[in-house]
Write an enzyme that holds these catalytic residues in place. Sequence first.
Site, PDB file in Angstrom:
ATOM      1  N   ILE A  49      16.215   7.140  -2.658  1.00 12.75           N
ATOM      2  CA  ILE A  49      16.714   7.958  -3.755  1.00 12.75           C
ATOM      3  C   ILE A  49      16.528   9.423  -3.387  1.00 12.75           C
ATOM      4  CG2 ILE A  49      16.550   8.481  -6.215  1.00 12.75           C
ATOM      5  CD1 ILE A  49      15.276   5.730  -6.616  1.00 12.75           C
ATOM      6  N   GLY A 109      16.618  13.634  -4.332  1.00 14.02           N
ATOM      7  CA  GLY A 109      16.405  14.543  -5.453  1.00 14.02           C
ATOM      8  C   GLY A 109      15.443  14.002  -6.490  1.00 14.02           C
ATOM      9  N   SER A 148      11.940  15.783  -9.935  1.00 18.11           N
ATOM     10  CA  SER A 148      11.924  15.960 -11.387  1.00 18.11           C
ATOM     11  C   SER A 148      13.109  15.225 -12.009  1.00 18.11           C
ATOM     12  CB  SER A 148      11.989  17.452 -11.746  1.00 18.11           C
ATOM     13  OG  SER A 148      13.227  18.006 -11.323  1.00 18.11           O
ATOM     14  N   ILE A 199      16.050  13.155 -13.717  1.00 20.47           N
ATOM     15  CA  ILE A 199      16.611  11.815 -13.555  1.00 20.47           C
ATOM     16  C   ILE A 199      16.102  11.164 -12.281  1.00 20.47           C
ATOM     17  CG2 ILE A 199      18.741  10.505 -13.216  1.00 20.47           C
ATOM     18  CD1 ILE A 199      20.185  12.552 -14.934  1.00 20.47           C
ATOM     19  N   GLY A 200      16.005  11.914 -11.204  1.00 21.82           N
ATOM     20  CA  GLY A 200      15.546  11.343  -9.945  1.00 21.82           C
ATOM     21  C   GLY A 200      14.148  10.785 -10.041  1.00 21.82           C
ATOM     22  N   TYR A 231      30.400  23.670 -10.160  1.00 21.00           N
ATOM     23  CA  TYR A 231      29.716  22.390 -10.347  1.00 21.00           C
ATOM     24  C   TYR A 231      30.714  21.273 -10.605  1.00 21.00           C
ATOM     25  CZ  TYR A 231      26.616  18.912 -12.498  1.00 21.00           C
ATOM     26  OH  TYR A 231      25.946  17.753 -12.817  1.00 21.00           O
TER      27      TYR A 231
END
Length: 283
Positions: free
Chosen positions: A11, A13, A16, A18-19, A156
């Site tokens: 996984i 990122g 902090s 969601i990761g 983004y």
Amino acid sequence: MDTDAAPIVLITGTSSGIGLATVVAAARAGCGVVATMRDTGRAEALRRAAAEAGVAGRIEVEQLDVTDPASVTACLATVLARHGRLDAVVNNAGAGHVGTIEQDGTAPVRAAMEVNFFGVVEVTRAALPHLRASGGRVVTVTSVGGVVGQPFNEAYCAAKFAVEGFMESLAPVAATVGVHVTVVEPGAVASEFIGNQAIDLPALTAAAGPYAPALRAYVDRTLKAFGQAQTPEQAAAPIVAALTAERPPLRVQTSEAARAFAGTKLADLDGSAVRRMTGGWVV
């Protein structure tokens, strides 16, 4: 990491938000998790959460900068040397940018594409041979901003739109060699994502020139939306479901609000519904 025959999930990122929540939830679901981040000096919050959840033994932390192909190669080599296989990748690392093209120029667009798009492409490309071997899966955290373009999020949203197109195109090809592809679309999530953008709102507004009134309206609306956001743990649950489901879907949203928001676009053939919706955010 005491994983035995547990599936090995990498996984990105994970320092902090969601990761971090996905690492803990995946470990609770029985996975052995390689939690990666650009700066492993920021791993304390993850280690603390894993210990509190009783899953520290299922998690290992590795350095990985998704914008550096050498870093991606080195991290995957470590995972394969240690575990002999890779069963899933969760592309979660990302970065936001608030601003508009006339005032900001193209540099922020290029930077957003490097992290949010090319980083995903590089990690996925490097992982695919190992996922073919395991019959694994690619789960990519995009955003409802990858479905609906949003004011002052041009860079983004452009990157997240690109990720959605990439993964939707890859999915049928990967399926022919036994690899499942899923995109997960969160809406507003109460995490450190906004803070991590280091936004100075007074300076941003002062630099917005003729766009300042629209920017102030957008910021006011967005802060209210994040006041009603779901938690990172709630957003992580559909990600882990995509990791563990026998036949995961191509696309899943993380909340009813996200489903309704994305549904507006998917049912809007001429774009008028989206234009009315987002146009109301800047007045």
